[in-house]
Design a protein around this motif. Structure first.
Motif, PDB file in Angstrom:
ATOM      1  N   PRO A 186      43.753  48.446  48.355  1.00 35.39           N
ATOM      2  CA  PRO A 186      43.221  48.703  49.697  1.00 35.39           C
ATOM      3  C   PRO A 186      44.120  49.694  50.435  1.00 35.39           C
ATOM      4  O   PRO A 186      45.310  49.818  50.124  1.00 35.39           O
ATOM      5  N   PRO A 187      43.584  50.384  51.427  1.00 35.30           N
ATOM      6  CA  PRO A 187      44.397  51.332  52.197  1.00 35.30           C
ATOM      7  C   PRO A 187      45.583  50.635  52.869  1.00 35.30           C
ATOM      8  O   PRO A 187      45.456  49.508  53.348  1.00 35.30           O
ATOM      9  N   ASP A 188      46.716  51.303  52.891  1.00 37.12           N
ATOM     10  CA  ASP A 188      47.912  50.745  53.515  1.00 37.12           C
ATOM     11  C   ASP A 188      47.677  50.456  54.993  1.00 37.12           C
ATOM     12  O   ASP A 188      48.200  49.481  55.536  1.00 37.12           O
ATOM     13  N   SER A 189      46.874  51.304  55.637  1.00 34.88           N
ATOM     14  CA  SER A 189      46.589  51.111  57.061  1.00 34.88           C
ATOM     15  C   SER A 189      45.876  49.780  57.296  1.00 34.88           C
ATOM     16  O   SER A 189      46.095  49.121  58.319  1.00 34.88           O
ATOM     17  N   TYR A 190      45.029  49.381  56.351  1.00 35.59           N
ATOM     18  CA  TYR A 190      44.333  48.098  56.456  1.00 35.59           C
ATOM     19  C   TYR A 190      45.282  46.946  56.150  1.00 35.59           C
ATOM     20  O   TYR A 190      45.327  45.948  56.874  1.00 35.59           O
ATOM     21  N   MET A 191      46.045  47.063  55.064  1.00 38.91           N
ATOM     22  CA  MET A 191      46.917  45.979  54.633  1.00 38.91           C
ATOM     23  C   MET A 191      47.986  45.650  55.665  1.00 38.91           C
ATOM     24  O   MET A 191      48.453  44.519  55.751  1.00 38.91           O
TER      25      MET A 191
END
Length: 209
Positions: A186-191
């Motif tokens: 998943p995108p780092d921004s989401y995680m």
């Protein structure tokens, strides 16, 4: 059909049969899938002080019991031979519902439904599950398993880690083979956002559900 063509067809069918039978014997339990599609049935304990956790490193299984009854059973990820999950009898020493990794690499990565045992460095938590030893010693759990187990335990709950457990050939053998390995990161921004915890409380995450 002429003889050479018939011969080649026979060989092809034989190879296909071998490959098919080979694939059929590598999976254990039910159908294969990702951990995000797994939602184990769970029975609420009547006495939380009697709950125990049993981890089978050989089978990659965890069982939550109360007395002789298995309340929940789930596949799990365990430590590699180089970084094994510590065997023996332990206890849950801390519980943090929304925890993030503190050290690098991966600082800030969610380790939701964290329950430490053995020492502060080892815990049970949500994580991408693979059907072979792949962790640095922690126990990775499917999302719905981690969430339910977190609510069934307390600080002090006994944890037994062993090569095998009594239910491996019965309840454990019927569990599906889970493999999150093919899933994209998943995108780092989401995680690293608060949304990841809000989603996980609903048993979902990113676009896997």
């Amino acid at each position: 059909m002429n003889r050479p063509l018939r011969f080649l067809t026979t060989i092809a069918l034989g190879v296909a049969a071998i490959l098919f039978s080979s694939c059929a014997t590598t999976s254990t339990g039910g159908a294969s899938g990702t951990a995000f599609s797994f939602d184990p049935p769970a029975k609420k304990p009547t006495n939380i002080s009697a709950v125990k956790i049993h981890i089978s490193t050989g089978a990659g299984r965890m069982y939550v019991t109360e007395g002789n009854e298995v309340l929940l059973a789930t596949p799990c990820g365990v430590g590699t031979s180089a970084t094994p999950t510590p065997k023996g009898n332990h206890r849950i020493t801390s519980k943090t519902r929304h925890r993030r990794r503190q050290s690098n690499p991966g600082a800030g990565y969610p380790m939701t439904y964290w329950q430490s045992f053995y020492s502060a460095a080892y815990g049970m938590h949500w994580g991408f599950v693979k059907p072979y030893p792949s962790t640095h010693g922690c126990i990775r759990l499917p999302l719905n398993s981690a969430r339910k187990i977190f609510d069934m335990t307390r600080v002090g709950t006994p944890v037994n880690v062993s090569t095998s457990q009594p239910w491996d050939s019965t309840i454990g053998a019927k569990l599906p083979r889970l493999d999150d390995g093919p899933l994209p990161n998943p995108p780092d921004s989401y995680m690293k956002s608060t949304k990841v915890f809000a989603d996980q409380e609903q048993g979902k995450m990113w676009n896997f559900n």
